[in-house]
Design a protein around this motif. Sequence first.
Motif, mmCIF file in Angstrom:
data_model
loop_
_atom_site.group_PDB
_atom_site.id
_atom_site.type_symbol
_atom_site.label_atom_id
_atom_site.label_comp_id
_atom_site.label_asym_id
_atom_site.label_seq_id
_atom_site.Cartn_x
_atom_site.Cartn_y
_atom_site.Cartn_z
ATOM 1 N N LYS A 169 -0.666 8.316 -0.045
ATOM 2 C CA LYS A 169 -1.856 7.709 0.560
ATOM 3 C C LYS A 169 -1.751 6.185 0.692
ATOM 4 N N LEU A 170 -0.755 5.583 0.022
ATOM 5 C CA LEU A 170 -0.646 4.123 0.024
ATOM 6 C C LEU A 170 -0.198 3.609 1.392
ATOM 7 N N PRO A 171 -0.657 2.416 1.762
ATOM 8 C CA PRO A 171 -0.200 1.811 3.012
ATOM 9 C C PRO A 171 1.248 1.331 2.870
ATOM 10 N N GLU A 172 1.907 1.128 3.985
ATOM 11 C CA GLU A 172 3.300 0.655 3.971
ATOM 12 C C GLU A 172 3.439 -0.661 3.210
ATOM 13 N N SER A 173 2.411 -1.489 3.249
ATOM 14 C CA SER A 173 2.479 -2.790 2.565
ATOM 15 C C SER A 173 2.643 -2.643 1.057
ATOM 16 N N ALA A 174 2.286 -1.492 0.522
ATOM 17 C CA ALA A 174 2.428 -1.267 -0.917
ATOM 18 C C ALA A 174 3.894 -1.200 -1.335
ATOM 19 N N PHE A 175 4.781 -1.003 -0.367
ATOM 20 C CA PHE A 175 6.198 -0.863 -0.674
ATOM 21 C C PHE A 175 7.002 -2.104 -0.302
ATOM 22 N N VAL A 176 6.303 -3.184 0.040
ATOM 23 C CA VAL A 176 6.955 -4.441 0.401
ATOM 24 C C VAL A 176 7.012 -5.316 -0.847
ATOM 25 N N PRO A 177 8.226 -5.655 -1.317
ATOM 26 C CA PRO A 177 8.334 -6.512 -2.505
ATOM 27 C C PRO A 177 7.598 -7.835 -2.295
ATOM 28 N N GLY A 178 6.850 -8.215 -3.285
ATOM 29 C CA GLY A 178 6.130 -9.485 -3.221
ATOM 30 C C GLY A 178 4.762 -9.397 -2.584
ATOM 31 N N GLU A 179 4.420 -8.277 -2.000
ATOM 32 C CA GLU A 179 3.097 -8.098 -1.392
ATOM 33 C C GLU A 179 2.054 -8.135 -2.504
ATOM 34 N N SER A 180 0.994 -8.897 -2.298
ATOM 35 C CA SER A 180 0.013 -9.103 -3.368
ATOM 36 C C SER A 180 -0.689 -7.818 -3.797
ATOM 37 N N ASN A 181 -0.943 -6.913 -2.879
ATOM 38 C CA ASN A 181 -1.617 -5.670 -3.242
ATOM 39 C C ASN A 181 -0.683 -4.670 -3.915
ATOM 40 N N ALA A 182 0.616 -4.868 -3.770
ATOM 41 C CA ALA A 182 1.575 -3.927 -4.341
ATOM 42 C C ALA A 182 1.424 -3.839 -5.854
ATOM 43 N N THR A 183 1.219 -4.953 -6.518
ATOM 44 C CA THR A 183 1.059 -4.946 -7.972
ATOM 45 C C THR A 183 -0.166 -4.145 -8.376
ATOM 46 N N SER A 184 -1.246 -4.309 -7.656
ATOM 47 C CA SER A 184 -2.472 -3.557 -7.939
ATOM 48 C C SER A 184 -2.253 -2.065 -7.705
ATOM 49 N N ASP A 185 -1.589 -1.725 -6.612
ATOM 50 C CA ASP A 185 -1.315 -0.318 -6.312
ATOM 51 C C ASP A 185 -0.437 0.302 -7.387
ATOM 52 N N ILE A 186 0.578 -0.427 -7.808
ATOM 53 C CA ILE A 186 1.482 0.065 -8.854
ATOM 54 C C ILE A 186 0.713 0.266 -10.157
ATOM 55 N N ARG A 187 -0.128 -0.683 -10.494
ATOM 56 C CA ARG A 187 -0.921 -0.583 -11.724
ATOM 57 C C ARG A 187 -1.838 0.652 -11.675
ATOM 58 N N ASN A 188 -2.463 0.888 -10.525
ATOM 59 C CA ASN A 188 -3.348 2.046 -10.390
ATOM 60 C C ASN A 188 -2.589 3.360 -10.544
ATOM 61 N N ILE A 189 -1.408 3.429 -9.950
ATOM 62 C CA ILE A 189 -0.585 4.640 -10.070
ATOM 63 C C ILE A 189 -0.144 4.830 -11.524
ATOM 64 N N TRP A 190 0.229 3.741 -12.175
ATOM 65 C CA TRP A 190 0.638 3.831 -13.580
ATOM 66 C C TRP A 190 -0.508 4.321 -14.455
ATOM 67 N N HIS A 191 -1.708 3.816 -14.237
ATOM 68 C CA HIS A 191 -2.869 4.276 -15.011
ATOM 69 C C HIS A 191 -3.146 5.752 -14.747
ATOM 70 N N LEU A 192 -3.026 6.168 -13.494
ATOM 71 C CA LEU A 192 -3.205 7.580 -13.167
ATOM 72 C C LEU A 192 -2.188 8.423 -13.925
ATOM 73 N N TYR A 193 -0.914 8.020 -13.876
ATOM 74 C CA TYR A 193 0.140 8.766 -14.561
ATOM 75 C C TYR A 193 -0.172 8.876 -16.056
ATOM 76 N N SER A 194 -0.484 7.761 -16.675
ATOM 77 C CA SER A 194 -0.688 7.785 -18.129
ATOM 78 C C SER A 194 -1.922 8.598 -18.522
ATOM 79 N N ASN A 195 -2.992 8.520 -17.731
ATOM 80 C CA ASN A 195 -4.196 9.298 -18.040
ATOM 81 C C ASN A 195 -3.959 10.795 -17.879
ATOM 82 N N VAL A 196 -3.308 11.181 -16.786
ATOM 83 C CA VAL A 196 -3.022 12.602 -16.568
ATOM 84 C C VAL A 196 -2.040 13.097 -17.627
#
Length: 71
Positions: free
Chosen positions: A25-52
């Motif tokens: 579901k993530l936008p292409e910008s989430a996979f661009v190194p250095g993109e400001s939203n990428a860190t937030s997206d990664i953090r959200n996915i990590w929290h999802l992984y750890s909670n599940v």
Amino acid sequence: MINKINPEIAAHNIAAAFCAHEVQKLPESAFVPGESNATSDIRNIWHLYSNVYDSVFEMALVDNELSSDEE
């Protein structure tokens, strides 16, 4: 005899499946190194992984104990 569930494998597989679904579901910008939203997206996915992972791990442990009690 009831087979016991390996909590680590079950938790990882289910958490990974949830995350894979969310990654799609993530936008292409989430996979661009250095993109400001990428860190937030990664953090959200990590929290999802750890909670599940934690939830499934605990459920597997309980199910294993219940199946041991029934034997």
